[in-house]
Design a protein around this motif. Structure first.
Motif, PDB file in Angstrom:
ATOM      1  N   TYR A  59       0.857  -1.195   0.000  1.00 32.08           N
ATOM      2  CA  TYR A  59       0.000   0.000   0.000  1.00 32.08           C
ATOM      3  C   TYR A  59       0.889   1.240   0.000  1.00 32.08           C
ATOM      4  O   TYR A  59       1.741   1.390   0.869  1.00 32.08           O
ATOM      5  CB  TYR A  59      -0.877   0.040   1.251  1.00 32.08           C
ATOM      6  CG  TYR A  59      -1.741  -1.182   1.454  1.00 32.08           C
ATOM      7  CD1 TYR A  59      -3.037  -1.233   0.962  1.00 32.08           C
ATOM      8  CD2 TYR A  59      -1.257  -2.295   2.137  1.00 32.08           C
ATOM      9  CE1 TYR A  59      -3.838  -2.347   1.150  1.00 32.08           C
ATOM     10  CE2 TYR A  59      -2.055  -3.419   2.330  1.00 32.08           C
ATOM     11  CZ  TYR A  59      -3.341  -3.440   1.838  1.00 32.08           C
ATOM     12  OH  TYR A  59      -4.128  -4.546   2.030  1.00 32.08           O
ATOM     13  N   ALA A  63      -1.688  10.559  -1.859  1.00 32.73           N
ATOM     14  CA  ALA A  63      -2.901  11.256  -2.260  1.00 32.73           C
ATOM     15  C   ALA A  63      -2.641  12.158  -3.462  1.00 32.73           C
ATOM     16  O   ALA A  63      -1.524  12.636  -3.660  1.00 32.73           O
ATOM     17  CB  ALA A  63      -3.428  12.091  -1.096  1.00 32.73           C
ATOM     18  N   LEU A  65      -2.542  11.768  -6.796  1.00 30.26           N
ATOM     19  CA  LEU A  65      -1.658  11.440  -7.914  1.00 30.26           C
ATOM     20  C   LEU A  65      -2.480  11.267  -9.185  1.00 30.26           C
ATOM     21  O   LEU A  65      -3.652  10.919  -9.132  1.00 30.26           O
ATOM     22  CB  LEU A  65      -0.929  10.118  -7.658  1.00 30.26           C
ATOM     23  CG  LEU A  65       0.122  10.025  -6.582  1.00 30.26           C
ATOM     24  CD1 LEU A  65       0.865   8.712  -6.747  1.00 30.26           C
ATOM     25  CD2 LEU A  65       1.097  11.176  -6.661  1.00 30.26           C
ATOM     26  N   ARG A 123      -4.020  -0.951  -8.279  1.00 30.74           N
ATOM     27  CA  ARG A 123      -5.184  -0.077  -8.432  1.00 30.74           C
ATOM     28  C   ARG A 123      -5.019   1.136  -7.509  1.00 30.74           C
ATOM     29  O   ARG A 123      -4.349   1.047  -6.477  1.00 30.74           O
ATOM     30  CB  ARG A 123      -6.476  -0.822  -8.135  1.00 30.74           C
ATOM     31  CG  ARG A 123      -6.529  -1.499  -6.794  1.00 30.74           C
ATOM     32  CD  ARG A 123      -7.519  -2.677  -6.868  1.00 30.74           C
ATOM     33  NE  ARG A 123      -7.458  -3.485  -5.665  1.00 30.74           N
ATOM     34  CZ  ARG A 123      -6.522  -4.421  -5.468  1.00 30.74           C
ATOM     35  NH1 ARG A 123      -5.563  -4.638  -6.359  1.00 30.74           N
ATOM     36  NH2 ARG A 123      -6.521  -5.126  -4.363  1.00 30.74           N
ATOM     37  N   TYR A 124      -5.637   2.223  -7.933  1.00 31.94           N
ATOM     38  CA  TYR A 124      -5.502   3.475  -7.191  1.00 31.94           C
ATOM     39  C   TYR A 124      -6.877   3.928  -6.754  1.00 31.94           C
ATOM     40  O   TYR A 124      -7.756   4.134  -7.593  1.00 31.94           O
ATOM     41  CB  TYR A 124      -4.841   4.518  -8.103  1.00 31.94           C
ATOM     42  CG  TYR A 124      -4.502   5.817  -7.402  1.00 31.94           C
ATOM     43  CD1 TYR A 124      -3.565   5.841  -6.386  1.00 31.94           C
ATOM     44  CD2 TYR A 124      -5.117   7.000  -7.775  1.00 31.94           C
ATOM     45  CE1 TYR A 124      -3.246   7.031  -5.745  1.00 31.94           C
ATOM     46  CE2 TYR A 124      -4.799   8.192  -7.150  1.00 31.94           C
ATOM     47  CZ  TYR A 124      -3.864   8.201  -6.139  1.00 31.94           C
ATOM     48  OH  TYR A 124      -3.542   9.370  -5.499  1.00 31.94           O
ATOM     49  N   ASP A 126      -8.981   6.375  -3.634  1.00 28.54           N
ATOM     50  CA  ASP A 126      -8.956   7.290  -2.483  1.00 28.54           C
ATOM     51  C   ASP A 126      -7.535   7.709  -2.102  1.00 28.54           C
ATOM     52  O   ASP A 126      -7.224   7.896  -0.919  1.00 28.54           O
ATOM     53  CB  ASP A 126      -9.627   6.641  -1.252  1.00 28.54           C
ATOM     54  CG  ASP A 126     -11.142   6.541  -1.405  1.00 28.54           C
ATOM     55  OD1 ASP A 126     -11.697   7.287  -2.225  1.00 28.54           O
ATOM     56  OD2 ASP A 126     -11.740   5.727  -0.690  1.00 28.54           O
ATOM     57  N   GLY A 127      -6.668   7.806  -3.071  1.00 27.83           N
ATOM     58  CA  GLY A 127      -5.309   8.254  -2.773  1.00 27.83           C
ATOM     59  C   GLY A 127      -4.370   7.171  -2.262  1.00 27.83           C
ATOM     60  O   GLY A 127      -3.297   7.468  -1.773  1.00 27.83           O
ATOM     61  N   VAL A 128      -4.821   5.913  -2.359  1.00 22.42           N
ATOM     62  CA  VAL A 128      -3.947   4.811  -1.946  1.00 22.42           C
ATOM     63  C   VAL A 128      -3.696   3.916  -3.152  1.00 22.42           C
ATOM     64  O   VAL A 128      -4.630   3.474  -3.812  1.00 22.42           O
ATOM     65  CB  VAL A 128      -4.569   3.976  -0.793  1.00 22.42           C
ATOM     66  CG1 VAL A 128      -3.682   2.786  -0.439  1.00 22.42           C
ATOM     67  CG2 VAL A 128      -4.804   4.848   0.435  1.00 22.42           C
ATOM     68  N   GLN A 130      -2.659   0.440  -4.292  1.00 17.64           N
ATOM     69  CA  GLN A 130      -2.544  -0.904  -3.727  1.00 17.64           C
ATOM     70  C   GLN A 130      -2.024  -1.848  -4.795  1.00 17.64           C
ATOM     71  O   GLN A 130      -2.597  -1.975  -5.870  1.00 17.64           O
ATOM     72  CB  GLN A 130      -3.904  -1.367  -3.206  1.00 17.64           C
ATOM     73  CG  GLN A 130      -3.834  -2.722  -2.528  1.00 17.64           C
ATOM     74  CD  GLN A 130      -5.134  -3.106  -1.849  1.00 17.64           C
ATOM     75  OE1 GLN A 130      -6.062  -2.308  -1.759  1.00 17.64           O
ATOM     76  NE2 GLN A 130      -5.201  -4.336  -1.373  1.00 17.64           N
TER      77      GLN A 130
ATOM     78  N   ASP B  44      -3.552  16.121   2.841  1.00 18.52           N
ATOM     79  CA  ASP B  44      -3.388  14.761   2.325  1.00 18.52           C
ATOM     80  C   ASP B  44      -3.985  13.769   3.313  1.00 18.52           C
ATOM     81  O   ASP B  44      -3.457  13.602   4.410  1.00 18.52           O
ATOM     82  CB  ASP B  44      -1.899  14.432   2.165  1.00 18.52           C
ATOM     83  CG  ASP B  44      -1.306  15.049   0.913  1.00 18.52           C
ATOM     84  OD1 ASP B  44      -2.093  15.500   0.067  1.00 18.52           O
ATOM     85  OD2 ASP B  44      -0.072  15.052   0.790  1.00 18.52           O
ATOM     86  N   PRO B  46      -4.804  10.216   2.450  1.00 17.81           N
ATOM     87  CA  PRO B  46      -4.986   9.028   1.616  1.00 17.81           C
ATOM     88  C   PRO B  46      -5.681   7.905   2.381  1.00 17.81           C
ATOM     89  O   PRO B  46      -5.374   7.653   3.542  1.00 17.81           O
ATOM     90  CB  PRO B  46      -3.553   8.628   1.228  1.00 17.81           C
ATOM     91  CG  PRO B  46      -2.657   9.318   2.192  1.00 17.81           C
ATOM     92  CD  PRO B  46      -3.380  10.558   2.612  1.00 17.81           C
ATOM     93  N   GLY B  47      -6.635   7.263   1.717  1.00 18.54           N
ATOM     94  CA  GLY B  47      -7.355   6.151   2.331  1.00 18.54           C
ATOM     95  C   GLY B  47      -8.657   6.578   2.987  1.00 18.54           C
ATOM     96  O   GLY B  47      -9.451   5.737   3.378  1.00 18.54           O
ATOM     97  N   ALA B  48      -8.873   7.887   3.113  1.00 19.23           N
ATOM     98  CA  ALA B  48     -10.113   8.357   3.733  1.00 19.23           C
ATOM     99  C   ALA B  48     -11.167   8.536   2.648  1.00 19.23           C
ATOM    100  O   ALA B  48     -10.859   8.975   1.551  1.00 19.23           O
ATOM    101  CB  ALA B  48      -9.866   9.683   4.442  1.00 19.23           C
ATOM    102  N   ILE B  70      -9.070   0.831   3.969  1.00 26.43           N
ATOM    103  CA  ILE B  70      -8.546   0.246   2.740  1.00 26.43           C
ATOM    104  C   ILE B  70      -8.808  -1.244   2.737  1.00 26.43           C
ATOM    105  O   ILE B  70      -9.183  -1.823   3.751  1.00 26.43           O
ATOM    106  CB  ILE B  70      -7.037   0.539   2.539  1.00 26.43           C
ATOM    107  CG1 ILE B  70      -6.234   0.073   3.738  1.00 26.43           C
ATOM    108  CG2 ILE B  70      -6.786   1.999   2.242  1.00 26.43           C
ATOM    109  CD1 ILE B  70      -4.748   0.147   3.533  1.00 26.43           C
ATOM    110  N   ASP B 109      -9.352  11.793  -4.487  1.00 21.41           N
ATOM    111  CA  ASP B 109      -8.117  11.000  -4.456  1.00 21.41           C
ATOM    112  C   ASP B 109      -7.309  11.214  -3.174  1.00 21.41           C
ATOM    113  O   ASP B 109      -6.085  11.317  -3.216  1.00 21.41           O
ATOM    114  CB  ASP B 109      -7.231  11.328  -5.671  1.00 21.41           C
ATOM    115  CG  ASP B 109      -7.827  10.810  -6.964  1.00 21.41           C
ATOM    116  OD1 ASP B 109      -8.640   9.875  -6.912  1.00 21.41           O
ATOM    117  OD2 ASP B 109      -7.474  11.349  -8.030  1.00 21.41           O
ATOM    118  N   GLY B 110      -7.999  11.289  -2.068  1.00 26.21           N
ATOM    119  CA  GLY B 110      -7.297  11.428  -0.800  1.00 26.21           C
ATOM    120  C   GLY B 110      -6.807  12.829  -0.482  1.00 26.21           C
ATOM    121  O   GLY B 110      -6.046  13.012   0.458  1.00 26.21           O
ATOM    122  N   VAL B 111      -7.231  13.810  -1.273  1.00 26.80           N
ATOM    123  CA  VAL B 111      -6.869  15.198  -0.965  1.00 26.80           C
ATOM    124  C   VAL B 111      -8.134  15.936  -0.551  1.00 26.80           C
ATOM    125  O   VAL B 111      -9.099  15.996  -1.304  1.00 26.80           O
ATOM    126  CB  VAL B 111      -6.222  15.919  -2.169  1.00 26.80           C
ATOM    127  CG1 VAL B 111      -5.886  17.366  -1.807  1.00 26.80           C
ATOM    128  CG2 VAL B 111      -4.977  15.185  -2.634  1.00 26.80           C
TER     129      VAL B 111
END
Lengths: 147, 132
Positions: A59, A63, A65, A123-124, A126-128, A130, B44, B46-48, B70, B109-111
């Motif tokens: 992971y 965020a 990208l 895969r991308y 929510d900003g992660v 994986q 930032d 990410p994941g939220a 995640i 995208d996590g921002v």
């Protein structure tokens, strides 16, 4: 999630890790062993790695990208992720804080020897980012029948 | 001869004390900038996701709280972790000239982007110089 994933959040382990980090900072010149591909703490993007018997999950917490600008490559068991996150400064505004990472990044992860470099998925969301890497069939534990 | 020796005493409130340990939270990296009409915060996280994000404005205090969710396989064992918490938290102090009840928030995208407008009466005005 990562509380259960890592299993060492909080408690004595966390206290110890903090202490160790402080000592590391204190004795920066200390001749400790450093992994050749390891990076300093706080390098963008942070990474978590988990393993199951038949695959590995990597992971990257990156965020904002553009997925088109992420490059992944596998060489044997070495996974390299490169990309860029450009946050061009806005000349018309006054900045008070600029904490977010901007620029090119590159992270290299050494995976276990038994990974299959041809079976990688990414895969991308929510900003992660994986990344799933399958392990070779031959490396899985098997039950051996007794005759 | 029977002898009893106490090797360890369990504190009666041991469990509660453990529970009170401050939760480890992530402090999201944030850019803050201002223009003539307001202030923008970019964070930032990410994941939220939108469903797991709470924004609270209380007078001059803005609280951001987000949970990381995640996809983790059931049988996964941790190998390495830079991220050691599942929660983002950060508090900002706002100032009086900002319309804190008109915060606009968006997440992509996590921002997380927060836009807080300034009160119209205090926005800078150009003053024209008359030449008589």
């Amino acid at each position: 999630m990562f509380s259960s994933l890592t299993g060492f959040e909080g408690g004595l382990f966390e206290d110890f890790r903090r202490l160790q980090e402080e000592i590391d900072n204190l004795f920066d010149q200390w001749p400790a062993t450093t992994g050749v591909r390891s990076v300093a703490r706080g390098t963008f993007p942070p990474i978590n790695v988990g393993a199951t018997p038949d695959h590995l999950e990597i992971y990257l917490f990156a965020a904002g990208l553009d997925p088109k600008k992420i490059e992944l490559s596998m060489q044997q068991n070495l996974l390299t992720v490169t990309g860029e996150r450009e946050l061009p400064p806005n000349e018309a505004v006054t900045y008070y804080r600029r904490e977010r990472f901007t620029g090119d990044f590159r992270r290299v992860v050494t995976l276990p020897e038994d990974v299959d470099p041809d079976r990688v998925e990414a895969r991308y969301r929510d900003g992660v980012l994986q990344i799933t890497v399958k392990r070779k069939e031959s490396a899985k534990p098997r039950t051996i029948q007794l005759n | 001869m029977a002898e009893t020796k106490e090797v360890a005493t369990r504190q009666p409130d041991a469990l509660q004390r453990e529970g009170r340990r401050p939760e480890l939270v992530l402090r999201p990296a944030t850019d803050i900038f201002e223009d003539d009409d307001g202030i923008t915060l970019q964070m930032d996280v990410p994941g939220a996701s939108k469903e797991r994000l709470t924004l609270q404005v209380n007078r001059d205090r803005l609280d951001v709280d987000a949970e990381v969710r995640i996809d983790i396989p059931q049988d996964m064992e941790p190998v390495y972790a830079d991220v050691r918490s599942t929660r983002y938290q950060r508090t900002f102090a706002l100032s009086g000239e900002l319309e804190s009840d008109k915060v606009d928030a968006s997440l992509k995208d996590g921002v997380l982007t927060l836009r807080i407008p300034k009160r119209p009466e205090i926005r800078p005005r150009k003053i024209e110089v008359r030449a008589d």
